[in-house]
Design a protein around this motif. Structure first.
Motif, PDB file in Angstrom:
ATOM      1  N   UNK A  98      38.316  44.399  39.973  1.00 15.08           N
ATOM      2  CA  UNK A  98      39.144  43.296  40.738  1.00 15.08           C
ATOM      3  C   UNK A  98      40.817  43.744  41.443  1.00 15.08           C
ATOM      4  N   UNK A  99      41.490  43.444  42.428  1.00 10.62           N
ATOM      5  CA  UNK A  99      41.843  43.874  43.126  1.00 10.62           C
ATOM      6  C   UNK A  99      43.218  44.339  42.429  1.00 10.62           C
ATOM      7  N   UNK A 540      41.253  39.895  50.699  1.00 13.02           N
ATOM      8  CA  UNK A 540      41.377  41.272  50.027  1.00 13.02           C
ATOM      9  C   UNK A 540      42.457  40.499  49.336  1.00 13.02           C
ATOM     10  N   UNK A 541      43.596  40.525  48.113  1.00 15.24           N
ATOM     11  CA  UNK A 541      44.419  40.134  47.923  1.00 15.24           C
ATOM     12  C   UNK A 541      43.989  39.975  46.048  1.00 15.24           C
ATOM     13  N   UNK A 542      45.831  40.454  45.024  1.00 15.77           N
ATOM     14  CA  UNK A 542      45.749  41.305  43.871  1.00 15.77           C
ATOM     15  C   UNK A 542      44.891  39.643  43.041  1.00 15.77           C
ATOM     16  N   UNK A 543      43.958  40.026  42.171  1.00 15.69           N
ATOM     17  CA  UNK A 543      43.673  39.293  41.562  1.00 15.69           C
ATOM     18  C   UNK A 543      42.103  39.241  41.876  1.00 15.69           C
ATOM     19  N   UNK A 574      33.141  45.022  43.085  1.00 14.00           N
ATOM     20  CA  UNK A 574      33.720  45.411  41.526  1.00 14.00           C
ATOM     21  C   UNK A 574      34.098  46.476  41.498  1.00 14.00           C
ATOM     22  N   UNK A 575      34.572  46.712  43.065  1.00  9.71           N
ATOM     23  CA  UNK A 575      34.676  48.596  42.622  1.00  9.71           C
ATOM     24  C   UNK A 575      34.002  49.789  42.599  1.00  9.71           C
ATOM     25  N   UNK A 576      33.189  49.206  42.912  1.00 11.30           N
ATOM     26  CA  UNK A 576      31.808  50.492  42.775  1.00 11.30           C
ATOM     27  C   UNK A 576      31.558  51.022  44.044  1.00 11.30           C
ATOM     28  N   UNK A 577      30.994  52.153  44.647  1.00 14.95           N
ATOM     29  CA  UNK A 577      29.375  51.951  45.960  1.00 14.95           C
ATOM     30  C   UNK A 577      28.444  52.083  46.079  1.00 14.95           C
TER      31      UNK A 577
END
Ligand SMILES: [Zn+2]
Length: 581
Positions: A98-99, A540-543, A574-577
């Motif tokens: 998560x961002x 693109x926002x926190x959460x 989810x943060x994975x390329x």
């Protein structure tokens, strides 16, 4: 030539109404898909294992929730957040999927600690694309198991029949041969007509064969008609389908809406086709979320199994075809609340057809309504009062107006909006109608690329008025509606077609071009909103999920025409390329 049709959904009095030909009475089937599958059980091709067998096998560790929850610092980008409070940024930090921070490269670098870095090197970074209407499994199955008969590249029925013949030569007798052709095939082949039964019998009599023009119009050989139970009488003609017959009463082979009838692919077959094609078709295009419309339950079993094994890095939301997959009562009876599921797989609502191809398949135009207004009103109210969101397919203006009227009637009694959707909506000229869509909260779901693919224009266009829609406060969502009919699509290509002027190759009339950000919204935040998923994706926002697409250049300052050259360089889930060119 007479035609037999059964396009009314529930009205027994109108059963068998014909388009000018002889009338036949027919028996209604309320669960025609289940009936067709049961009836065709013995006809499953040898290579197609029984779906029932596959369903009895448990999906090991059916939980993808531990996957795609990584840490990543994306830095040095031109980041388009689509958040009013902070529309632009240089960097995004993702923690456990998560961002957690959107800001400058310095800020994110300071916070990132040992998180892996992704250097965007000045390129544009956007929210991962959301495709809100895809026949996900069908499109992959088409590439794996069906014959490409698209025009172009093919130009004649002769070439199409050669391709089908070649497939038949390598296929054990008795197995189905399915050909997938472009929309409007008759107008795209030298011969200028759709092939009828005798022409397809000349391709093969040893295999049941279906050739599709688009998805709603099909041509079937004699063996295929017999195996689908469409030969002797009209008992098996699905509701809403049209089976054309010649003067002698024999089927011509041309039919509409028989797509639910051929045997389904097994779970293993679907898994194999998803493994083979999901990456190229979707992941490499920057798509991180899809709303899929499974043909059968086995499609969803395959999806979940591949997600659980880490082989399908796409978030899915399932919408259920009513009445093809199950009835509304059946859906309600499962007790699943819309949105139930995990970060990777959720239950959506229900998809219905209000009209189909919008004609009889032979370019004799009329709206092939599947409902009366009264029936549609009552269905929409019933779904709405149970909290079920509706995807309502309609390709004709009268179909669109029926939906608007049904939603209006429902909202008068049940005011809470369930974001009712018109699939293939948005092609509205009248400004009062545009305002009505905004007032009723109806979401038109558009297919920008299919419009380009299906509509060679002979006169200047006045619709679609996308900019007018957006300025009126309607938030249209853009989808690929991929089924295998249009084999190549990409959200970026669609964005270019929405931004570019007609001279630059754009798909809208002059003055209706969109800004890059609004075209992007249609493919991200508004698409997520159309599936009640805008609280965790689409901007693109926190959460929100750390789902991003990294483009091949900085888009700022590009003309609409230049946008066609943009590609996706990387897809992040989810943060994975999960894809990198
Ligand atoms: Zn569709």
């Amino acid at each position: 030539m007479g035609s037999v049709s059964s396009w009314r959904q529930h009205d027994h009095k109108t059963a068998g109404r014909t388009g000018g030909g002889r009338e036949r009475s027919m028996k209604r089937r309320d669960f025609f898909h289940l009936g067709a599958v049961a009836g065709a059980g013995a006809l499953l091709p040898a290579a197609c294992a029984s779906p029932q067998q596959d369903l009895s096998r448990p999906v090991a560790g059916n939980d993808a929730s531990a996957l795609w929850k990584r840490d990543l610092a994306v830095v040095n980008g031109r980041i388009v957040t689509l958040e009013d409070a902070q529309p632009a940024a240089e960097a995004v930090l993702v923690r456990q999927g998560r961002i957690t921070l959107v800001g400058t490269t310095d800020q994110v670098t300071r916070e990132a600690g040992s998180a892996p870095r992704f250097d965007a090197a000045g390129r544009t970074v956007v929210p991962g694309f959301v495709d809100p209407h895809v026949h996900f499994e069908m499109a992959c199955n088409a590439l794996s198991y069906q014959v490409a008969c698209h025009t172009p590249p093919l130009t004649s029925l002769r070439e199409i029949k050669d391709a089908l013949r070649m497939k038949a030569a390598g296929t054990p007798p008795g197995e189905w041969i399915i050909g997938r052709g472009s929309f409007g095939m008759a107008g795209r082949v030298e011969e200028g007509h759709l092939p009828e039964r005798a022409e397809l019998d000349a391709v093969t009599e040893d295999h049941p064969l279906i050739l599709y023009s688009g998805f709603h119009v099909a041509m079937i050989n004699t063996r295929g008609l017999k195996e689908l139970g469409l030969w002797d009488d009209d008992t098996n003609v699905p509701r809403g389908a049209i089976l054309h017959r010649d003067a002698s009463g024999a089927p011509t082979g041309v039919a509409t809406e028989i797509w639910p009838m051929p045997p389904a692919y097994s779970v293993d077959q679907v898994k194999a086709s998803l493994r083979a094609h999901a990456r190229d078709l979707y992941v490499s295009k920057g798509i991180t979320s899809i709303s899929t419309l499974p043909l059968v339950g086995t499609d969803l079993v395959a999806d979940q199994a591949l997600q659980a094994s880490g082989d399908l890095p796409i978030r899915l939301r399932a919408y259920y075809h009513v009445p093809h997959l199950l009835t509304l009562e059946g859906f309600l009876g499962m007790g699943l609340v819309q949105g139930f599921g995990t970060d990777m797989f959720r239950v959506g609502g229900v998809k219905i057809f209000v009209d189909g191809a919008g004609g009889d398949g032979l370019d004799r135009r009329f709206a092939d309504f599947k409902w009366t207004q009264e029936e549609l009103d009552s269905f929409v109210l019933r779904a709405h009062s149970h909290g079920v969101q509706l995807m309502m397919h309609a390709v004709t203006d009268p179909g669109h107006q029926m939906i608007e009227a049904a939603v209006e009637a429902t909202l008068a009694r049940e005011p809470a909006s369930l974001r009712p959707r018109i699939e293939h909506g948005g092609d509205v000229e009248d400004i009062e109608r545009v305002r009505r869509l905004a007032r009723l909260g109806i979401i038109p779901v558009i297919t920008p690329q299919q419009e380009r693919a299906t509509a060679p224009r002979t006169r200047p266009r006045t619709t679609p008025r996308y900019r007018t829609l957006v300025e009126a406060g309607v938030m249209p969502a853009a989808c690929s509606d991929a089924t295998g009919t249009v084999p190549v699509f990409s959200p970026l290509g669609a964005i270019a077609s929405l931004v570019a002027s007609p001279e630059e190759g754009g798909g809208t009339p002059p003055g209706e071009e969109l800004t890059f950000d609004d075209a992007l919204r249609m493919h991200t935040i508004w698409a997520a909103r159309s599936g009640f998923e805008d609280d965790d994706r689409g901007s693109l926002a926190v959460g929100k999920f750390g789902d991003l697409a990294v483009l091949s250049a900085d888009h700022e300052g590009m003309t609409g025409g230049e946008l066609y050259d943009l590609r996706v360089d990387a897809t992040i889930l989810g943060g994975e390329v999960v894809f990198e060119r």
